[in-house]
Design an enzyme around this catalytic site. Structure first.
Site, PDB file in Angstrom:
ATOM      1  N   TYR A 105       0.863  -1.181   0.000  1.00  0.00           N
ATOM      2  CA  TYR A 105       0.000   0.000   0.000  1.00  0.00           C
ATOM      3  C   TYR A 105       0.903   1.237   0.000  1.00  0.00           C
ATOM      4  O   TYR A 105       0.837   2.104   0.861  1.00  0.00           O
ATOM      5  CB  TYR A 105      -0.975   0.010   1.189  1.00  0.00           C
ATOM      6  N   GLY A 114       6.135   8.216   1.007  1.00  0.00           N
ATOM      7  CA  GLY A 114       7.193   7.906   1.980  1.00  0.00           C
ATOM      8  C   GLY A 114       7.998   6.704   1.520  1.00  0.00           C
ATOM      9  O   GLY A 114       9.237   6.734   1.482  1.00  0.00           O
ATOM     10  N   HIS A 115       7.291   5.628   1.129  1.00  0.00           N
ATOM     11  CA  HIS A 115       7.999   4.442   0.618  1.00  0.00           C
ATOM     12  C   HIS A 115       8.820   4.806  -0.625  1.00  0.00           C
ATOM     13  O   HIS A 115       9.961   4.362  -0.787  1.00  0.00           O
ATOM     14  CB  HIS A 115       6.994   3.361   0.195  1.00  0.00           C
ATOM     15  N   GLN A 126       4.205  -9.828  12.914  1.00  0.00           N
ATOM     16  CA  GLN A 126       4.462  -8.586  13.650  1.00  0.00           C
ATOM     17  C   GLN A 126       3.174  -7.919  14.137  1.00  0.00           C
ATOM     18  O   GLN A 126       3.215  -6.850  14.722  1.00  0.00           O
ATOM     19  CB  GLN A 126       5.313  -7.611  12.830  1.00  0.00           C
ATOM     20  N   GLY A 143      12.518   4.115   7.065  1.00  0.00           N
ATOM     21  CA  GLY A 143      12.069   5.490   7.264  1.00  0.00           C
ATOM     22  C   GLY A 143      12.260   5.929   8.709  1.00  0.00           C
ATOM     23  O   GLY A 143      12.091   5.135   9.644  1.00  0.00           O
ATOM     24  N   ASP A 191       9.610   5.366  11.633  1.00  0.00           N
ATOM     25  CA  ASP A 191       9.687   4.158  12.456  1.00  0.00           C
ATOM     26  C   ASP A 191      11.060   4.109  13.128  1.00  0.00           C
ATOM     27  O   ASP A 191      11.850   3.184  12.908  1.00  0.00           O
ATOM     28  CB  ASP A 191       9.457   2.926  11.577  1.00  0.00           C
ATOM     29  N   VAL A 197       8.593  11.515   5.419  1.00  0.00           N
ATOM     30  CA  VAL A 197       7.891  12.340   4.426  1.00  0.00           C
ATOM     31  C   VAL A 197       6.519  12.680   5.010  1.00  0.00           C
ATOM     32  O   VAL A 197       5.842  11.816   5.564  1.00  0.00           O
ATOM     33  CB  VAL A 197       7.744  11.584   3.084  1.00  0.00           C
ATOM     34  N   SER A 206       1.915   7.392   6.334  1.00  0.00           N
ATOM     35  CA  SER A 206       1.844   6.049   6.902  1.00  0.00           C
ATOM     36  C   SER A 206       0.717   5.318   6.180  1.00  0.00           C
ATOM     37  O   SER A 206      -0.316   5.923   5.861  1.00  0.00           O
ATOM     38  CB  SER A 206       1.516   6.145   8.398  1.00  0.00           C
TER      39      SER A 206
END
Ligand code: PAF
Length: 281
Positions: free
Chosen positions: A32, A36-37, A61, A147, A150, A176, A185
Protein backbone atom coordinates in the site's frame (compact mmCIF):
# COMPACT_ATOMS: atom_id res chain seq x y z
CA UNK A 1 10.83 -4.84 -13.72
CA UNK A 2 11.10 -8.39 -12.47
CA UNK A 3 8.41 -9.65 -10.08
CA UNK A 4 9.60 -12.57 -7.98
CA UNK A 5 7.24 -14.64 -5.84
CA UNK A 6 9.38 -17.58 -4.74
CA UNK A 7 12.00 -17.46 -1.98
CA UNK A 8 14.35 -19.75 -3.91
CA UNK A 9 14.24 -17.56 -7.01
CA UNK A 10 14.76 -14.41 -4.93
CA UNK A 11 17.80 -15.85 -3.19
CA UNK A 12 19.32 -17.29 -6.38
CA UNK A 13 18.82 -13.93 -8.12
CA UNK A 14 20.46 -11.89 -5.37
CA UNK A 15 23.36 -14.32 -5.03
CA UNK A 16 23.85 -14.07 -8.80
CA UNK A 17 23.76 -10.27 -8.72
CA UNK A 18 26.33 -10.15 -5.94
CA UNK A 19 28.58 -12.56 -7.84
CA UNK A 20 28.47 -10.08 -10.74
CA UNK A 21 29.66 -7.40 -8.30
CA UNK A 22 26.34 -5.53 -8.27
CA UNK A 23 25.38 -3.50 -5.19
CA UNK A 24 21.86 -4.27 -4.00
CA UNK A 25 19.68 -1.60 -2.37
CA UNK A 26 16.66 -2.99 -0.57
CA UNK A 27 13.42 -1.43 0.71
CA UNK A 28 11.28 -3.81 2.78
CA UNK A 29 7.60 -2.80 2.85
CA UNK A 30 4.17 -4.12 3.72
CA UNK A 31 2.74 -2.57 0.56
CA UNK A 32 0.00 0.00 0.00
CA UNK A 33 2.86 2.20 -1.05
CA UNK A 34 2.85 5.97 -0.56
CA UNK A 35 5.34 8.77 -1.23
CA UNK A 36 7.19 7.91 1.98
CA UNK A 37 8.00 4.44 0.62
CA UNK A 38 8.88 5.89 -2.78
CA UNK A 39 11.37 8.27 -1.16
CA UNK A 40 13.08 5.21 0.37
CA UNK A 41 13.20 3.63 -3.08
CA UNK A 42 14.92 6.74 -4.44
CA UNK A 43 17.57 6.49 -1.70
CA UNK A 44 18.12 2.79 -2.48
CA UNK A 45 18.43 3.51 -6.19
CA UNK A 46 20.92 6.31 -5.60
CA UNK A 47 23.17 4.08 -3.49
CA UNK A 48 22.99 0.78 -5.38
CA UNK A 49 23.13 -0.78 -8.84
CA UNK A 50 20.01 -2.87 -8.36
CA UNK A 51 16.91 -1.87 -6.35
CA UNK A 52 14.75 -4.49 -4.67
CA UNK A 53 11.42 -3.73 -2.98
CA UNK A 54 9.62 -6.41 -0.98
CA UNK A 55 5.88 -6.29 -0.47
CA UNK A 56 4.70 -8.62 2.28
CA UNK A 57 2.15 -8.00 5.03
CA UNK A 58 4.00 -9.86 7.73
CA UNK A 59 1.51 -11.58 10.04
CA UNK A 60 4.01 -12.26 12.83
CA UNK A 61 4.46 -8.59 13.65
CA UNK A 62 0.76 -8.09 14.37
CA UNK A 63 -0.44 -8.92 17.88
CA UNK A 64 -3.72 -10.60 18.73
CA UNK A 65 -6.59 -8.16 18.09
CA UNK A 66 -4.40 -5.81 16.00
CA UNK A 67 -5.22 -4.72 12.46
CA UNK A 68 -3.75 -7.55 10.32
CA UNK A 69 -7.07 -8.19 8.54
CA UNK A 70 -7.85 -4.49 8.14
CA UNK A 71 -4.33 -3.57 6.96
CA UNK A 72 -4.73 -1.87 3.53
CA UNK A 73 -3.58 -3.87 0.50
CA UNK A 74 -3.51 -3.11 -3.25
CA UNK A 75 -0.85 -5.15 -5.02
CA UNK A 76 -1.78 -4.05 -8.52
CA UNK A 77 -1.38 -0.38 -7.61
CA UNK A 78 1.87 -1.11 -5.73
CA UNK A 79 3.38 -2.88 -8.75
CA UNK A 80 2.44 0.03 -10.99
CA UNK A 81 4.07 2.50 -8.57
CA UNK A 82 7.24 0.39 -8.47
CA UNK A 83 7.27 0.18 -12.25
CA UNK A 84 6.86 3.97 -12.50
CA UNK A 85 9.80 4.38 -10.11
CA UNK A 86 11.95 2.03 -12.23
CA UNK A 87 12.42 -0.48 -9.42
CA UNK A 88 14.44 -3.43 -10.73
CA UNK A 89 12.97 -6.27 -8.67
CA UNK A 90 9.78 -6.53 -6.62
CA UNK A 91 9.68 -9.49 -4.24
CA UNK A 92 6.09 -10.49 -3.44
CA UNK A 93 6.13 -13.75 -1.50
CA UNK A 94 3.01 -15.42 -0.13
CA UNK A 95 2.64 -16.15 3.58
CA UNK A 96 3.18 -19.85 2.79
CA UNK A 97 6.46 -19.04 1.02
CA UNK A 98 7.75 -17.01 3.98
CA UNK A 99 6.31 -19.16 6.76
CA UNK A 100 5.89 -22.71 5.43
CA UNK A 101 4.33 -25.33 7.70
CA UNK A 102 6.77 -26.18 10.45
CA UNK A 103 8.43 -22.75 10.55
CA UNK A 104 9.30 -22.34 14.22
CA UNK A 105 12.23 -19.93 14.48
CA UNK A 106 11.84 -16.37 15.78
CA UNK A 107 14.59 -13.81 16.31
CA UNK A 108 14.43 -11.47 19.27
CA UNK A 109 16.32 -8.34 20.30
CA UNK A 110 16.14 -7.92 24.02
CA UNK A 111 17.10 -4.32 24.84
CA UNK A 112 15.87 -1.64 22.43
CA UNK A 113 12.76 -3.63 21.45
CA UNK A 114 11.29 -3.91 24.94
CA UNK A 115 10.48 -0.22 25.57
CA UNK A 116 8.18 2.33 23.84
CA UNK A 117 6.21 0.43 21.13
CA UNK A 118 7.50 -2.83 22.64
CA UNK A 119 5.42 -2.23 25.78
CA UNK A 120 2.00 -2.08 24.13
CA UNK A 121 3.05 -4.42 21.27
CA UNK A 122 5.18 -7.02 23.09
CA UNK A 123 5.55 -9.41 20.14
CA UNK A 124 5.81 -6.78 17.40
CA UNK A 125 9.57 -6.37 17.09
CA UNK A 126 10.15 -10.12 17.27
CA UNK A 127 7.99 -10.41 14.16
CA UNK A 128 9.74 -7.47 12.46
CA UNK A 129 13.21 -8.79 13.21
CA UNK A 130 12.34 -12.33 12.15
CA UNK A 131 11.00 -11.20 8.79
CA UNK A 132 13.91 -8.81 8.26
CA UNK A 133 16.46 -11.56 8.97
CA UNK A 134 14.69 -13.75 6.42
CA UNK A 135 14.42 -10.94 3.87
CA UNK A 136 18.09 -10.01 4.33
CA UNK A 137 19.05 -13.66 3.71
CA UNK A 138 16.88 -13.80 0.61
CA UNK A 139 17.66 -10.39 -0.92
CA UNK A 140 21.32 -10.16 0.20
CA UNK A 141 21.28 -6.34 0.28
CA UNK A 142 24.29 -4.09 0.63
CA UNK A 143 21.99 -1.28 1.77
CA UNK A 144 18.58 -1.46 3.42
CA UNK A 145 16.56 1.74 3.64
CA UNK A 146 14.12 2.39 6.48
CA UNK A 147 12.07 5.49 7.26
CA UNK A 148 12.79 7.78 10.20
CA UNK A 149 9.09 7.70 11.19
CA UNK A 150 9.69 4.16 12.46
CA UNK A 151 12.68 5.30 14.49
CA UNK A 152 12.62 2.47 17.03
CA UNK A 153 12.33 -0.12 14.25
CA UNK A 154 15.42 1.32 12.54
CA UNK A 155 17.44 1.22 15.78
CA UNK A 156 16.30 -2.34 16.54
CA UNK A 157 17.19 -3.52 13.03
CA UNK A 158 20.59 -1.82 13.14
CA UNK A 159 21.27 -3.55 16.48
CA UNK A 160 20.19 -6.91 15.04
CA UNK A 161 22.29 -6.48 11.88
CA UNK A 162 25.33 -5.67 13.99
CA UNK A 163 24.72 -8.47 16.52
CA UNK A 164 24.13 -11.10 13.83
CA UNK A 165 26.97 -9.83 11.61
CA UNK A 166 24.93 -9.04 8.54
CA UNK A 167 27.24 -7.33 6.01
CA UNK A 168 24.69 -4.62 5.39
CA UNK A 169 24.40 -0.87 5.87
CA UNK A 170 21.15 0.29 7.47
CA UNK A 171 20.21 3.66 5.97
CA UNK A 172 17.54 5.83 7.61
CA UNK A 173 15.77 8.31 5.33
CA UNK A 174 13.78 11.35 6.51
CA UNK A 175 10.08 11.15 7.29
CA UNK A 176 7.89 12.34 4.43
CA UNK A 177 4.89 14.42 5.52
CA UNK A 178 1.67 15.52 3.89
CA UNK A 179 1.41 19.29 3.40
CA UNK A 180 -0.44 19.64 6.70
CA UNK A 181 2.36 17.85 8.59
CA UNK A 182 0.88 14.36 8.98
CA UNK A 183 3.67 11.80 8.66
CA UNK A 184 2.93 9.48 5.75
CA UNK A 185 1.84 6.05 6.90
CA UNK A 186 -0.15 3.27 5.30
CA UNK A 187 -2.49 3.37 8.29
CA UNK A 188 -3.50 6.97 7.41
CA UNK A 189 -5.73 5.36 4.78
CA UNK A 190 -7.83 3.96 7.65
CA UNK A 191 -8.67 7.44 9.02
CA UNK A 192 -11.95 9.23 8.28
CA UNK A 193 -11.82 13.05 7.95
CA UNK A 194 -12.67 13.63 11.64
CA UNK A 195 -10.01 11.15 12.77
CA UNK A 196 -7.50 12.65 10.38
CA UNK A 197 -7.99 16.05 12.06
CA UNK A 198 -7.01 14.47 15.37
CA UNK A 199 -4.14 12.55 13.76
CA UNK A 200 -2.65 15.92 12.83
CA UNK A 201 -2.15 16.55 16.53
CA UNK A 202 0.76 14.11 16.51
CA UNK A 203 2.93 16.29 14.29
CA UNK A 204 1.51 19.55 15.71
CA UNK A 205 2.38 18.54 19.26
CA UNK A 206 5.84 17.33 18.23
CA UNK A 207 6.64 20.56 16.41
CA UNK A 208 5.36 22.60 19.37
CA UNK A 209 7.72 20.63 21.63
CA UNK A 210 10.56 21.08 19.17
CA UNK A 211 9.96 24.82 19.06
CA UNK A 212 10.27 25.07 22.87
CA UNK A 213 13.66 23.40 22.59
CA UNK A 214 14.97 25.04 19.42
CA UNK A 215 13.51 28.55 19.79
CA UNK A 216 13.10 28.96 23.57
CA UNK A 217 16.14 26.98 24.69
CA UNK A 218 14.15 24.76 27.09
CA UNK A 219 16.04 21.59 28.03
CA UNK A 220 13.71 20.16 30.68
CA UNK A 221 12.28 16.83 29.53
CA UNK A 222 9.12 17.03 31.69
CA UNK A 223 8.28 20.49 30.37
CA UNK A 224 8.52 19.24 26.78
CA UNK A 225 6.56 16.06 27.48
CA UNK A 226 3.81 18.04 29.17
CA UNK A 227 3.55 20.46 26.22
CA UNK A 228 3.32 17.61 23.71
CA UNK A 229 0.88 15.61 25.85
CA UNK A 230 -1.38 18.64 26.37
CA UNK A 231 -1.72 19.33 22.64
CA UNK A 232 -2.06 15.69 21.64
CA UNK A 233 -4.68 14.68 24.20
CA UNK A 234 -6.93 17.63 23.27
CA UNK A 235 -8.18 15.49 20.37
CA UNK A 236 -11.52 13.75 21.02
CA UNK A 237 -10.49 10.56 19.19
CA UNK A 238 -6.98 10.44 20.70
CA UNK A 239 -5.86 7.84 23.23
CA UNK A 240 -2.26 8.50 24.17
CA UNK A 241 0.15 5.56 24.21
CA UNK A 242 3.39 7.36 25.03
CA UNK A 243 5.30 10.63 24.76
CA UNK A 244 9.02 10.34 25.49
CA UNK A 245 12.25 12.17 24.88
CA UNK A 246 14.89 9.62 23.86
CA UNK A 247 18.44 9.36 22.61
CA UNK A 248 18.12 8.83 18.85
CA UNK A 249 21.04 6.36 18.78
CA UNK A 250 19.69 3.84 21.31
CA UNK A 251 16.12 4.98 22.14
CA UNK A 252 16.97 5.28 25.85
CA UNK A 253 14.98 7.96 27.69
CA UNK A 254 16.87 11.21 28.22
CA UNK A 255 17.23 12.85 31.65
CA UNK A 256 17.93 16.16 29.93
CA UNK A 257 17.56 17.30 26.35
CA UNK A 258 20.72 17.33 24.28
CA UNK A 259 20.14 19.02 20.92
CA UNK A 260 21.59 16.95 18.10
CA UNK A 261 21.09 13.76 20.09
CA UNK A 262 17.59 13.86 21.57
CA UNK A 263 14.33 13.12 19.83
CA UNK A 264 10.67 13.38 20.91
CA UNK A 265 8.73 10.22 20.10
CA UNK A 266 4.96 9.76 20.34
CA UNK A 267 2.45 6.97 19.81
CA UNK A 268 -1.31 7.32 20.02
CA UNK A 269 -4.47 5.56 18.94
CA UNK A 270 -6.83 7.65 16.87
CA UNK A 271 -9.87 5.56 17.77
CA UNK A 272 -8.71 2.12 16.52
CA UNK A 273 -5.81 3.34 14.35
CA UNK A 274 -2.42 3.39 16.07
CA UNK A 275 0.01 6.01 14.75
CA UNK A 276 3.58 6.91 15.66
CA UNK A 277 5.73 9.92 14.86
CA UNK A 278 8.88 11.64 16.08
CA UNK A 279 10.95 14.74 15.64
CA UNK A 280 14.67 15.37 16.05
CA UNK A 281 15.73 18.12 18.39
O1 PAF B 1 8.12 -0.98 8.30
C1 PAF B 1 7.50 -1.91 7.76
O2 PAF B 1 6.72 -1.71 6.83
C2 PAF B 1 7.64 -3.32 8.29
O3 PAF B 1 7.81 -3.33 9.66
C3 PAF B 1 8.78 -4.10 7.61
C4 PAF B 1 10.13 -3.49 7.90
C5 PAF B 1 8.54 -4.14 6.11
C6 PAF B 1 8.81 -5.55 8.10
O4 PAF B 1 7.62 -6.21 7.82
Amino acid sequence: MQVIRSVNEMQATSIGLRAEGKLIGFVPTMGYLHDGHLSLVEVAKAKADVSVVSIFVNPTQFGVGEDLERYPRDLERDLKLCEDCSVDIVFVPSTEEMYPAGHSTQVEETAVATDLCGVSRPTHFRGVITICVKLFNLCRPDFVVFGQKDAQQAVVIRRMAEDLNFPVEIVVAPTVRDEDGLAMSTRNACLDPRQREDALLLSRSLFAGKSLVDDKGIRNVDRIKSEVTGILTAGRCVRLNYVEVVNRENMETEAEIEPGRSMIVVAAWIDEVRLIDNVML
